[in-house]
Design an enzyme around this catalytic site. Structure first.
Site, mmCIF file in Angstrom:
data_model
loop_
_atom_site.group_PDB
_atom_site.id
_atom_site.type_symbol
_atom_site.label_atom_id
_atom_site.label_comp_id
_atom_site.label_asym_id
_atom_site.label_seq_id
_atom_site.Cartn_x
_atom_site.Cartn_y
_atom_site.Cartn_z
ATOM 1 N N ASP A 129 -57.894 4.767 1.287
ATOM 2 C CA ASP A 129 -57.106 3.620 0.599
ATOM 3 C C ASP A 129 -57.800 2.911 -0.210
ATOM 4 O O ASP A 129 -57.434 2.569 -1.573
ATOM 5 C CB ASP A 129 -56.318 2.746 1.687
ATOM 6 C CG ASP A 129 -55.165 1.829 1.084
ATOM 7 O OD1 ASP A 129 -54.880 2.324 0.118
ATOM 8 O OD2 ASP A 129 -55.451 0.836 1.645
ATOM 9 N N CYS A 183 -36.587 15.746 -4.022
ATOM 10 C CA CYS A 183 -35.847 14.396 -4.214
ATOM 11 C C CYS A 183 -34.669 14.879 -4.866
ATOM 12 O O CYS A 183 -33.648 14.055 -4.457
ATOM 13 C CB CYS A 183 -36.867 13.406 -5.043
ATOM 14 S SG CYS A 183 -38.020 12.550 -4.106
ATOM 15 N N CYS A 186 -31.144 12.399 -5.516
ATOM 16 C CA CYS A 186 -31.142 11.259 -4.962
ATOM 17 C C CYS A 186 -31.733 10.058 -5.603
ATOM 18 O O CYS A 186 -32.951 10.320 -6.497
ATOM 19 C CB CYS A 186 -31.955 11.659 -3.834
ATOM 20 S SG CYS A 186 -32.143 10.068 -2.681
ATOM 21 N N CYS A 193 -33.880 -0.774 -3.648
ATOM 22 C CA CYS A 193 -35.180 -1.685 -3.767
ATOM 23 C C CYS A 193 -34.674 -2.861 -3.807
ATOM 24 O O CYS A 193 -33.965 -3.407 -5.025
ATOM 25 C CB CYS A 193 -36.192 -1.156 -4.911
ATOM 26 S SG CYS A 193 -37.401 -2.444 -5.029
ATOM 27 N N CYS A 209 -42.958 -5.851 -6.694
ATOM 28 C CA CYS A 209 -42.820 -5.256 -5.242
ATOM 29 C C CYS A 209 -43.198 -6.140 -3.987
ATOM 30 O O CYS A 209 -44.218 -6.811 -4.301
ATOM 31 C CB CYS A 209 -43.843 -3.767 -5.201
ATOM 32 S SG CYS A 209 -43.771 -3.005 -3.629
ATOM 33 N N CYS A 239 -37.483 1.009 0.661
ATOM 34 C CA CYS A 239 -37.526 2.182 0.003
ATOM 35 C C CYS A 239 -37.904 3.595 0.985
ATOM 36 O O CYS A 239 -37.096 4.582 0.514
ATOM 37 C CB CYS A 239 -38.330 2.396 -1.234
ATOM 38 S SG CYS A 239 -40.267 1.889 -1.203
ATOM 39 N N CYS A 243 -34.598 6.325 2.340
ATOM 40 C CA CYS A 243 -34.811 7.900 2.217
ATOM 41 C C CYS A 243 -34.402 8.640 3.068
ATOM 42 O O CYS A 243 -34.759 8.726 4.351
ATOM 43 C CB CYS A 243 -36.371 7.962 2.028
ATOM 44 S SG CYS A 243 -36.696 9.644 1.418
HETATM 45 S S1 SF4 Z 1 -34.943 8.061 -1.386
HETATM 46 FE FE1 SF4 Z 1 -36.568 9.338 -1.013
HETATM 47 S S2 SF4 Z 1 -35.423 11.335 -1.542
HETATM 48 FE FE2 SF4 Z 1 -34.147 9.814 -2.331
HETATM 49 S S3 SF4 Z 1 -35.362 9.619 -4.359
HETATM 50 FE FE3 SF4 Z 1 -36.427 8.275 -3.269
HETATM 51 S S4 SF4 Z 1 -38.186 9.188 -2.329
HETATM 52 FE FE4 SF4 Z 1 -36.681 10.871 -3.119
HETATM 53 S S1 SF4 Z 2 -41.874 -1.669 -1.010
HETATM 54 FE FE1 SF4 Z 2 -40.379 -0.289 -1.913
HETATM 55 S S2 SF4 Z 2 -38.248 -1.305 -1.594
HETATM 56 FE FE2 SF4 Z 2 -39.972 -2.694 -1.080
HETATM 57 S S3 SF4 Z 2 -40.108 -3.845 -3.008
HETATM 58 FE FE3 SF4 Z 2 -41.746 -2.552 -2.936
HETATM 59 S S4 SF4 Z 2 -40.702 -0.712 -4.130
HETATM 60 FE FE4 SF4 Z 2 -38.966 -1.975 -3.496
#
Ligand code: SF4
Ligand code: SF4
Length: 374
Positions: A129, A183, A186, A193, A209, A239, A243
């Site tokens: 990381d 993906c 989608c 978000c 974010c 997010c 998914c």
């Molecule tokens: S929710 Fe998951 S599958 Fe859909 S666009 Fe985002 S990362 Fe890709």
């Molecule tokens: S972690 Fe993902 S859903 Fe949450 S604020 Fe950041 S980009 Fe948006």
């Protein structure tokens, strides 16, 4: 040899292990440059340092004689924050257990020692990381996972509930096939978000974010973003939770990052009462300690302000004389959201104004007064 390495990696808790050349493709290099040029790194100035950018784009410069990057992943257990009540805070799933840096670094070093035995002594470096490594691009290059539109790595079985690590080595091992993208059409993560931080597929503006705002951002959280943070007090999983690839995922068999009970849905009032010693004791060996007490309690104030829960008012009033301006300022904001029409609260905020010297806290007080007088 690769089969033996995979078996060793598994013994050390790295359930996924793939191999690639130390090369970042042109598309990922351009994406990095564009992200930096747009200053989407926010306060994380180190992200834009020339030497770090060069290393990110050229992993071959990280180790003399490097031949192979071994990408490794440790799956972890997703939490279910939708069960949170207004008086509870939400912590991102990866941060519920022991600090992944510490857990993974120790195991990576042990794996590197085992590889020396297996292949004879050779050059190796391990990363978790913090180093300038484009880990998601390397993981995709070796087929460990594809990079989702939310920018995180996704695996068919484990979803995006993965912590990544890398072992750079001078051993020449054949690369695996790259991952394919799944993906499709989608856009759930972009649509859901809370702050609109995924500004385009694969592009996260860190400045928006919630993960950045609650952890990396060290100062006052921009006013216009606070109401969008809800009750998230350390990181954000939204997010990932929406998914389709990350839903219905089984917890890993041997979860080395397994959640601690008290971080699952902590009571906000109890958190706001933590002094330094109690904060350190509660988050010992946890990634949450990274914010320090002031950073976490700042986030707790924001969550309280968003809760609509009037029971928090006495706790917020109690921190108006906290030594941290960050806590005082965000407590004033939370009071403005919850109780700006309460004369007694206005009186206490007025008393703070008389002795306050910090200009940012004074700005928060002005915000409160504006709402009170309106
Ligand atoms: S929710 Fe998951 S599958 Fe859909 S666009 Fe985002 S990362 Fe890709
Ligand atoms: S972690 Fe993902 S859903 Fe949450 S604020 Fe950041 S980009 Fe948006």
């Amino acid at each position: 040899m690769k089969t033996s390495i995979r078996a060793l990696a598994k013994q050390h808790g790295f359930m996924l292990c793939t191999f690639c050349k130390p090369v970042i493709d042109a598309q990922n290099q351009v994406a990095l440059d564009t992200w930096i040029e747009a200053k989407m790194y926010g306060e994380m100035d180190y992200m834009a340092e020339e030497v770090r950018t060069f290393r990110r784009k050229n992993p071959a410069h990280m180790l003399e004689g490097i031949q192979t990057v071994i990408s490794l992943a440790m799956p972890y257990t997703p939490a279910f924050p939708h069960q949170a009540r207004p008086e509870q805070g939400v912590i991102a799933s990866y941060a519920h257990g022991d600090d992944y840096h510490e857990v993974m670094k120790k195991r990576l070093k042990a794996l590197a020692r085992d590889l020396d035995v297996l292949m004879g002594e050779h050059g190796q470096r391990v990363y978790v990381d913090t180093a300038p490594v484009l880990e998601h691009a390397l993981a995709a290059s070796g087929g460990l996972a594809w990079q989702g539109k939310h920018s995180l790595s996704i695996h068919r079985e484990h979803g995006s509930w993965l912590m990544l690590a890398e072992l750079f080595t001078t051993a020449n091992l054949s690369p695996d096939a790259p991952a394919s993208q799944h993906c499709g059409t989608c856009t759930a993560c972009l649509d859901d978000c809370p702050t609109g931080a995924i500004v385009a597929p694969y592009v996260v503006d860190a400045r928006l974010c919630i993960s950045y705002l609650t952890i990396e951002c060290k100062g006052f959280i921009p006013l216009e973003l606070r109401s969008k943070m809800g009750n998230r007090i350390f990181g954000c999983d939204d997010c990932q939770l929406v998914c389709p690839w990350s839903q219905g995922v089984e917890p890993p068999e041997n979860d080395l990052l397994k959640p601690r009970e008290h971080t699952l849905l902590p009571n906000l009032a109890k958190l706001l009462r933590l002094d330094d010693a109690a904060f350190r004791a509660m988050f010992r060996k946890s990634p949450v300690k990274r914010t320090g007490r002031a950073g976490l309690l700042r986030n707790v104030c924001v969550a309280m302000g968003n809760s609509g829960h009037l029971d928090f008012v006495p706790d917020l009033l109690a921190v108006l004389d906290d030594e941290s301006a960050l806590i005082r300022g965000h407590a004033v904001w939370a009071l403005a959201e919850l109780a700006h029409d309460d004369g007694l609260v206005a009186e206490k905020v007025g008393l703070l104004k008389k002795k306050e010297e910090n200009v940012q806290v004074l700005a928060e007080i002005a915000y409160f007064r504006g709402k009170y007088e309106h």
